[in-house]
Design a protein around this motif. Sequence first.
Motif, PDB file in Angstrom:
ATOM      1  N   HIS A 495       0.840  -1.204   0.000  1.00  0.00           N
ATOM      2  CA  HIS A 495       0.000   0.000   0.000  1.00  0.00           C
ATOM      3  C   HIS A 495       0.873   1.251   0.000  1.00  0.00           C
ATOM      4  O   HIS A 495       0.670   2.171  -0.795  1.00  0.00           O
ATOM      5  N   GLY A 525      -7.756   4.928  -2.167  1.00  0.00           N
ATOM      6  CA  GLY A 525      -8.430   3.808  -2.822  1.00  0.00           C
ATOM      7  C   GLY A 525      -7.542   3.109  -3.818  1.00  0.00           C
ATOM      8  O   GLY A 525      -7.547   1.872  -3.923  1.00  0.00           O
ATOM      9  N   GLU A 528      -4.969   0.945  -2.061  1.00  0.00           N
ATOM     10  CA  GLU A 528      -5.590  -0.315  -1.657  1.00  0.00           C
ATOM     11  C   GLU A 528      -5.783  -1.232  -2.867  1.00  0.00           C
ATOM     12  O   GLU A 528      -5.531  -2.435  -2.804  1.00  0.00           O
ATOM     13  N   TYR A 529      -6.242  -0.647  -3.957  1.00  0.00           N
ATOM     14  CA  TYR A 529      -6.502  -1.442  -5.158  1.00  0.00           C
ATOM     15  C   TYR A 529      -5.234  -2.137  -5.649  1.00  0.00           C
ATOM     16  O   TYR A 529      -5.230  -3.342  -5.916  1.00  0.00           O
ATOM     17  N   TYR A 539     -10.349  -8.723  -1.111  1.00  0.00           N
ATOM     18  CA  TYR A 539     -10.512  -7.703  -0.054  1.00  0.00           C
ATOM     19  C   TYR A 539     -11.852  -7.947   0.636  1.00  0.00           C
ATOM     20  O   TYR A 539     -12.868  -7.346   0.298  1.00  0.00           O
ATOM     21  N   TYR A 574     -11.308   1.867  -2.198  1.00  0.00           N
ATOM     22  CA  TYR A 574     -10.977   0.714  -3.058  1.00  0.00           C
ATOM     23  C   TYR A 574     -12.128   0.398  -3.998  1.00  0.00           C
ATOM     24  O   TYR A 574     -11.920   0.194  -5.214  1.00  0.00           O
ATOM     25  N   ARG A 578     -11.809   0.609  -7.966  1.00  0.00           N
ATOM     26  CA  ARG A 578     -11.940  -0.638  -8.738  1.00  0.00           C
ATOM     27  C   ARG A 578     -13.076  -0.521  -9.753  1.00  0.00           C
ATOM     28  O   ARG A 578     -12.933  -0.946 -10.905  1.00  0.00           O
TER      29      ARG A 578
END
Length: 637
Positions: A495, A525, A528-529, A539, A574, A578
């Motif tokens: 991350h 986000g 995280e992705y 996730y 995320y 996404r």
Amino acid sequence: MVMTALTLCLGLALLAAAPGRAAAGTGAARTKAPQPRSALAPRPATPTTADELHRPDAAHAAEPATSPSHRPPLSTVKAAPRKASGKDTEAACAVSDFTSKTGDALVQQIKGSETDCINTLFSVAGQDAKALFREEQMVTVANALRAASADYPGDNTGSMTQMVLYLRAGYYVQYGNPEDVGPYGSALKSAIQGALDAFFASPHAFDVSEANGETLAETVTLIDSSSENARFLTVLTRLLKDYNSSYNAFWWMVSAVNNSYTVLFRGHWLPEFVSAVQADPSVLTVLRGFAVAHDDLLGTDKSYLVSNAGRELGRFLQHAELREQTSPLVKELLGRSEITGRTAPLWVGLAEMTDAYDKGNCSLYGTCDLQNRVRDAVLKDKHTCGPTLRIVAQQMTDADFTATCDSLLKQDAYFHSVVKDNGPVANDNNSTIEVVVFDSSAEYQTYAGIIYGISTDNGGMYLEGDPAKEGNLPRFIAYEAEWERPDFAIWNLNHEYTHYLDGRFDMYGDFEENMKTPTVMWVEGFAEYISYSYRGLTYDNAITEAGKGTYKLSTLFDTTYENTDTTRTYPWGYLAVRYLIQSHPQDVDTLLGHYRKGDWAAARTLLTETIGTRYDADFADWLAKCSAGSCDSTTHA
């Protein structure tokens, strides 16, 4: 993670009882300077064990040696409301239930509400703030607290905690929005003094129990909220002198003791507090005595109680009129502790204070050249992965270094395949990153602040610096996830490395530049992705959140560090990223084109006007499918 004002949530919500651990999926702070952590913000989610209590921020050691003209802000952080009851009371908790009432009706409304409902009042503003917390309303509640204290039974059957929390909220909101609430004067000062006098004089105020501890801990904090730090010095010294191992069975009782340090810390900004300590300096010997008597806590999950005692003793060095009494006590405690090992938290806390407030006498304390001395003593292992990456660690094996280098260097290619960049953004010279790895979350909390000048109440921190400056060295300050042992893992590794790559190849300028408009949805986000998709992980938390359908996509475009919490920032960030990458890649390309040029206005127009609410319905459908299983695949793109 990237942020200035969200230090709140990073260490609170967590996976088990690992002290200092950040919430699952959360990252570290990407910032140029540490932000102070508020002790007076709304109550955060209750830690599951006492080892998750948080000490006053070590970054406060860097406050000027002379008292500033004003106290630190009551809040730089909006903490998540505490769900004490386990009930979903948000729907039943309306601000209008309070604003419409005065006198006894207001008191009854407060007493009949859950503590998590009262906690939501910390965020009000405008006319609601005035209706709730104008001086007349605060006096009413303070007087009710005084009256109820006479028969306080040592538990919350009389809703004492709710009244205390309401008063705390009032001071919090009035500090931040004085033009909304109006001034506080002698009437409230008299009422709050009477209320606090009555509570601390009640027979059960200091009962050692969880039932009493919650009310006691909140009331100790109310001392500081109301700026009555000087008047109640004896309460603080009593808590410190009374503490013993019996308290450890009760999270809230330990919290009450630890809150005493916050009242001491913030008292230095009040002239009457300093004068009170001059008149009766016994608090100095009480702090020294606490550190000596409870030396056995060092090296345990309650080390912070002892290190805080040393830290708050050393903070009195800033006052010339108290230095003669304080200095020998600090020197003695430094002699009883060491820079590494079990007693290091005490030594480091004391040393930070000597460096901040009596640096000219560093040879007396043995704390000269402090930053370099600690760094050299602690971060002994070094490894170069290649021209773009090096690692400095407290303790890593050759195999650990190899695995970490391999993970990060392979992530480069994956990142570029997703963002399809054409190289670094203009004026970005951050060609090499240094990853700093402490041996555990506890070691990170002990040393990272003194070496790098950062807050440590988080899951790590990415320090970008000024990428336009030649020779600038960005750093990711991290720690080993000790709860994963015997496997070796660095918490938030991928991350945080994404933040470095994103900042270099997608986001023009430094952190401050990046935050000119709301970009948190993308920044967090996307980190995280990439972290989950690169590693091929599902996730689970995000999938659970998708089923709740809490946020519209257009709402997530507006996420800032001031209006968010860990859930909105990470799993929802995320989900939004996404969705956009999978469903609208052309919009992502356009967005990144604006970000790379630093055209924040154009990026904002794209999100809020060109896209606006057009994708909200489709996003809701996508969330339903995600929750039903489409996001289970580890193939994200």
